[in-house]
Design an enzyme around this catalytic site. Structure first.
Site: not given
Ligand code: RB5
Length: 149
Positions: A14, A71, A73, A104, A139
């Protein structure tokens, strides 16, 4: 380190993952890897599932050998990929986690948390992920139990 230049790798991201994606694509291209870019190329705010589903499908259908999902996180985009029965996406913030996800769990997508690790660390994680084989053995049966029948 195992050579992975013959792999076809899908990548999705994203707006939070554009910079990391561009760096990883450059590094993969230098190695001669074939890349399918399913991500956004702008930093305009967008919804990660719009990019994760097409890449996950390409991995599921065997059009890509492996996937990279980026993304902020790494969570949303990994969660979306993992809705696909044929996907095992592993959110990885350390090289060792990525390596073990291959050895694994036979993970076929690596999730990268762009806002929490350096670009260099992201590349090290991708490199470890793509160059590590599934161990099989004990595994095998565990991984076979992951999908919801
Ligand atoms: C975008 O602001 C953020 O929410 C997205 O990149 C991600 O971290 C969502 O899980």
């Amino acid at each position: 380190m195992k050579d992975f230049k013959d792999l076809t790798v899908g990548i999705c991201n994203d707006h939070a993952g554009v910079e990391v994606k561009n760096f990883i694509v450059k590094k993969l291209e230098e190695k001669g890897v074939t890349i399918s870019n399913f991500g956004t190329d702008t930093t305009d705010s967008c919804d990660y599932p719009d990019f994760a589903h097409p890449m996950a499908l390409a991995v599921e259908e065997g059009k890509c050998d492996m996937g990279i999902a980026i993304c902020g996180t790494g969570n949303g985009i990994s969660m979306t990929c993992n809705k696909h029965q044929g996907i095992r996406a592993a959110l990885s913030w350390e090289v060792e986690i990525a390596r073990l996800a291959r050895e694994h769990n036979n993970a076929n997508v690596v999730g990268i948390p762009a806002r929490f690790i350096s670009i260099e660390k992201a590349w090290e994680i991708v490199e470890a992920f793509l160059s590590t084989d599934f161990e099989g053995g004990r595994h095998e049966a565990r991984v076979a139990k992951i999908p919801v029948k």
